[in-house]
Design an enzyme around this catalytic site. Structure first.
Site, PDB file in Angstrom:
ATOM      1  N   ASN A 211       0.850  -1.199   0.000  1.00 19.15           N
ATOM      2  CA  ASN A 211       0.000   0.000   0.000  1.00 19.15           C
ATOM      3  C   ASN A 211       0.882   1.246   0.000  1.00 19.15           C
ATOM      4  O   ASN A 211       2.107   1.149  -0.011  1.00 19.15           O
ATOM      5  CB  ASN A 211      -0.951  -0.021   1.204  1.00 19.15           C
ATOM      6  CG  ASN A 211      -0.182  -0.070   2.509  1.00 19.15           C
ATOM      7  OD1 ASN A 211       0.561   0.842   2.841  1.00 19.15           O
ATOM      8  ND2 ASN A 211      -0.353  -1.154   3.253  1.00 19.15           N
ATOM      9  N   ASP A 280      -4.200  -6.220   5.105  1.00 19.36           N
ATOM     10  CA  ASP A 280      -5.271  -6.988   5.750  1.00 19.36           C
ATOM     11  C   ASP A 280      -5.380  -8.405   5.192  1.00 19.36           C
ATOM     12  O   ASP A 280      -5.961  -9.275   5.825  1.00 19.36           O
ATOM     13  CB  ASP A 280      -6.608  -6.257   5.571  1.00 19.36           C
ATOM     14  CG  ASP A 280      -6.613  -4.952   6.353  1.00 19.36           C
ATOM     15  OD1 ASP A 280      -6.075  -4.953   7.484  1.00 19.36           O
ATOM     16  OD2 ASP A 280      -7.121  -3.941   5.839  1.00 19.36           O
ATOM     17  N   LYS A 290       7.941 -18.297  -9.879  1.00 20.81           N
ATOM     18  CA  LYS A 290       7.217 -17.161 -10.435  1.00 20.81           C
ATOM     19  C   LYS A 290       5.984 -17.668 -11.203  1.00 20.81           C
ATOM     20  O   LYS A 290       6.094 -18.642 -11.973  1.00 20.81           O
ATOM     21  CB  LYS A 290       8.148 -16.389 -11.372  1.00 20.81           C
ATOM     22  CG  LYS A 290       7.556 -15.126 -11.902  1.00 20.81           C
ATOM     23  CD  LYS A 290       8.517 -14.399 -12.821  1.00 20.81           C
ATOM     24  CE  LYS A 290       7.783 -13.332 -13.591  1.00 20.81           C
ATOM     25  NZ  LYS A 290       8.559 -12.776 -14.672  1.00 20.81           N
ATOM     26  N   PHE A 324      -4.192   3.368  14.767  1.00 25.01           N
ATOM     27  CA  PHE A 324      -4.417   4.367  13.723  1.00 25.01           C
ATOM     28  C   PHE A 324      -5.609   3.929  12.876  1.00 25.01           C
ATOM     29  O   PHE A 324      -5.858   2.735  12.723  1.00 25.01           O
ATOM     30  CB  PHE A 324      -3.168   4.495  12.824  1.00 25.01           C
ATOM     31  CG  PHE A 324      -2.188   5.505  13.344  1.00 25.01           C
ATOM     32  CD1 PHE A 324      -1.534   5.296  14.545  1.00 25.01           C
ATOM     33  CD2 PHE A 324      -1.920   6.671  12.631  1.00 25.01           C
ATOM     34  CE1 PHE A 324      -0.638   6.232  15.042  1.00 25.01           C
ATOM     35  CE2 PHE A 324      -1.028   7.613  13.113  1.00 25.01           C
ATOM     36  CZ  PHE A 324      -0.383   7.395  14.317  1.00 25.01           C
ATOM     37  N   LYS A 338     -13.041   1.203  16.256  1.00 25.20           N
ATOM     38  CA  LYS A 338     -11.765   0.472  16.380  1.00 25.20           C
ATOM     39  C   LYS A 338     -11.259   0.489  17.815  1.00 25.20           C
ATOM     40  O   LYS A 338     -10.708  -0.494  18.308  1.00 25.20           O
ATOM     41  CB  LYS A 338     -10.707   1.095  15.472  1.00 25.20           C
ATOM     42  CG  LYS A 338     -10.747   0.463  14.105  1.00 25.20           C
ATOM     43  CD  LYS A 338      -9.801   1.088  13.136  1.00 25.20           C
ATOM     44  CE  LYS A 338     -10.360   0.824  11.755  1.00 25.20           C
ATOM     45  NZ  LYS A 338      -9.666   1.498  10.711  1.00 25.20           N
ATOM     46  N   LYS A 342     -10.746  -3.097  19.438  1.00 27.45           N
ATOM     47  CA  LYS A 342      -9.350  -3.509  19.597  1.00 27.45           C
ATOM     48  C   LYS A 342      -8.762  -3.093  20.947  1.00 27.45           C
ATOM     49  O   LYS A 342      -7.555  -3.197  21.159  1.00 27.45           O
ATOM     50  CB  LYS A 342      -8.519  -2.948  18.443  1.00 27.45           C
ATOM     51  CG  LYS A 342      -9.095  -3.341  17.067  1.00 27.45           C
ATOM     52  CD  LYS A 342      -8.162  -3.028  15.936  1.00 27.45           C
ATOM     53  CE  LYS A 342      -8.836  -3.232  14.594  1.00 27.45           C
ATOM     54  NZ  LYS A 342      -7.888  -3.300  13.494  1.00 27.45           N
TER      55      LYS A 342
HETATM   56  O1  C5P Z   1      -8.939  -2.030  11.100  1.00 22.86           O
HETATM   57  P1  C5P Z   1      -7.785  -1.327  10.476  1.00 22.86           P
HETATM   58  O2  C5P Z   1      -6.847  -2.240   9.769  1.00 22.86           O
HETATM   59  O3  C5P Z   1      -8.182  -0.148   9.614  1.00 22.86           O
HETATM   60  O4  C5P Z   1      -7.023  -0.696  11.733  1.00 22.86           O
HETATM   61  C1  C5P Z   1      -5.867   0.066  11.573  1.00 22.86           C
HETATM   62  C2  C5P Z   1      -5.027  -0.120  12.788  1.00 22.86           C
HETATM   63  O5  C5P Z   1      -4.846  -1.517  13.007  1.00 22.86           O
HETATM   64  C3  C5P Z   1      -3.632   0.447  12.636  1.00 22.86           C
HETATM   65  O6  C5P Z   1      -3.223   0.880  13.910  1.00 22.86           O
HETATM   66  C4  C5P Z   1      -2.833  -0.749  12.137  1.00 22.86           C
HETATM   67  O7  C5P Z   1      -1.467  -0.644  12.482  1.00 22.86           O
HETATM   68  C5  C5P Z   1      -3.496  -1.890  12.853  1.00 22.86           C
HETATM   69  N1  C5P Z   1      -3.506  -3.179  12.119  1.00 22.86           N
HETATM   70  C6  C5P Z   1      -2.853  -4.246  12.671  1.00 22.86           C
HETATM   71  N2  C5P Z   1      -2.866  -5.463  12.041  1.00 22.86           N
HETATM   72  C7  C5P Z   1      -3.524  -5.621  10.870  1.00 22.86           C
HETATM   73  C8  C5P Z   1      -4.182  -4.525  10.301  1.00 22.86           C
HETATM   74  C9  C5P Z   1      -4.166  -3.302  10.940  1.00 22.86           C
HETATM   75  O8  C5P Z   1      -2.260  -4.111  13.720  1.00 22.86           O
HETATM   76  N3  C5P Z   1      -3.508  -6.804  10.277  1.00 22.86           N
END
Ligand code: C5P
Length: 403
Positions: A211, A280, A290, A324, A338, A342
């Site tokens: 990303n 994600d 490859k 974040f 969130k 979380k």
């Molecule tokens: O739910 P989302 O992915 O948008 O949340 C963003 C937050 O979750 C950020 O703080 C990011 O570093 C963390 N995150 C994480 N592990 C993931 C995806 C996002 O710790 N697999």
């Protein structure tokens, strides 16, 4: 606040007078040192009148008849000892080189070596000089030494060229200097674990999903936490940034590697800031060879990656946990959600749709959403300033927790 203002010899030297005034308006006592070439551009009397203090010049001469200038063989030691911050503006390419290499052939450069307080440098020069590898290497040396560099602005330059090189606004330089002095070591004793940058999820040995995260926000947080006295562990995805000196860096590539690094170092941490843009989804079983191109349509089967933040939320104990939320809409509501799901103490929300801020940019504008229900809007500012506002809230959370 006692500030020693070093004025270098550049066309921007006249702006140092405005800077002296801006510093005094903010409650500082200002003593001025002028290089020989600075005196070609502006008179010592200007600074003497503005600051009410005698001006130190490069004259190692007794018998100078100028009432407003002062110097002696040991005056640089006295000036270094009596001031809390050395601010050099405009800082010429020559001064940057002298400071970087420890040359001491005039009053300002000898004072620099004798100085043990905080140092702020505001360079100004022609754009090609600024971009020169020698100047950039000297800046890197000085940054690594912990000095604060107030970057020049881009714009029309006295030489007729356009680009970066123009001295930053005097008010902005004064603000940076005063803030550097007021900065407390309010995170000393804390270990801050920060994740930064993107992750790369391989599709095969040569391709990956990633990303647009540049890592700049997380690196700015690491630098700011270090400056405030914390021990910092920075778990970084692949980025094009130099780690701040004095920060321990753990380099990772994938979400799984980031998870292992964060969870592995979590026991050491008292504050966790998850600013990384973790992918994600990933390919759970990456092909060893490859993948060949064919004319057929392809679809990729993706599995979710572990949610590291949520796992930290379960393990956090009395640690402070900051997440974040980069959103394109409903940012505050999403940040709140969130925070609950979380188990964070604060979520830093930013809208990524706005141009010029957020991803890749040096600036950001964020909304801090706290468990208490408080919401703080932080207007567009350099990421380092945003980092300090985030840490300000963390220190408040820490104070609230121990009371
Ligand atoms: O739910 P989302 O992915 O948008 O949340 C963003 C937050 O979750 C950020 O703080 C990011 O570093 C963390 N995150 C994480 N592990 C993931 C995806 C996002 O710790 N697999």
């Amino acid at each position: 606040m006692r500030i020693l203002l070093g004025v270098g010899g550049g066309i921007a030297a006249y702006k140092a007078a405005e800077l002296a005034r801006a510093l005094m308006e903010r409650g500082a006592t200002v003593e001025t040192v002028m290089t020989r070439s600075a005196r070609e551009f502006i008179q010592p009397l200007t600074f003497a009148s503005l600051t009410g203090n005698k001006v130190i010049t490069d004259l190692f001469a007794s018998g100078s008849s100028d009432q407003d200038t002062l110097s002696s063989a040991i005056e640089h030691i006295r000036a270094a000892r009596d001031n809390e911050l050395l601010l050099v503006a405009p800082c010429t390419a020559d001064l940057l080189a002298k400071f970087a290499h420890g040359l001491a052939d005039d009053f300002l450069s000898t004072t620099y070596l004798a100085f043990t307080g905080k140092i702020v440098l505001a360079p100004a020069m022609n754009v090609n000089m600024w971009n020169h590898a020698a100047v950039q290497a000297n800046l890197a040396t000085l940054r690594a030494r912990g000095h604060i560099i107030v970057e020049p602005e881009a714009g029309y330059l006295a030489c007729g060229m356009t680009g970066p090189g123009r001295l930053a606004e005097p008010k902005h330089i004064a603000e940076v200097a005063v803030r550097a002095l007021q900065q407390r070591e309010d995170l000393s004793g804390e270990t801050v674990l920060i994740s930064a940058g993107p992750t790369q999820e391989p599709l095969d040995p040569v391709r990956y999903i990633s990303n647009r995260s540049s890592g700049k926000m997380g690196y700015a947080l690491a630098e700011a936490a270090r400056d405030r006295g914390a021990r910092v562990i920075l778990v970084s995805g692949p980025v094009n940034l130099t780690a701040p000196a004095g920060v321990e860096v753990v380099r990772v590539r994938t979400a799984l590697e980031m998870r292992d690094a964060i969870i592995g170092r979590l026991p050491e941490a008292s504050i966790i800031i998850k600013s990384a843009a973790v992918a994600d989804y990933h390919v759970a079983k990456v092909p060893e060879q490859k993948v060949k191109k064919t004319a057929a349509k392809v679809s990729i089967d993706l599995d979710p990656t572990p949610d590291i933040l949520a796992e930290c939320g379960r393990l956090k104990g009395d640690r402070i946990l900051i997440g974040f939320a980069a959103e394109t809409q409903n940012m505050v509501a999403e940040a709140r959600r969130k925070m609950e799901v979380k188990n964070c103490d604060m979520v830093v929300g930013n809208l990524v749709s706005e141009r010029g801020i957020g991803f890749e940019s040096d600036n950001n504008a964020v909304t801090l959403v706290l468990r208490s229900g408080e919401v703080e809007q932080v207007a567009v500012a350099p990421k380092r300033e945003i980092a300090d506002r985030i840490l300000d809230q963390i220190t408040k959370l820490r104070l609230a927790a121990v009371q």
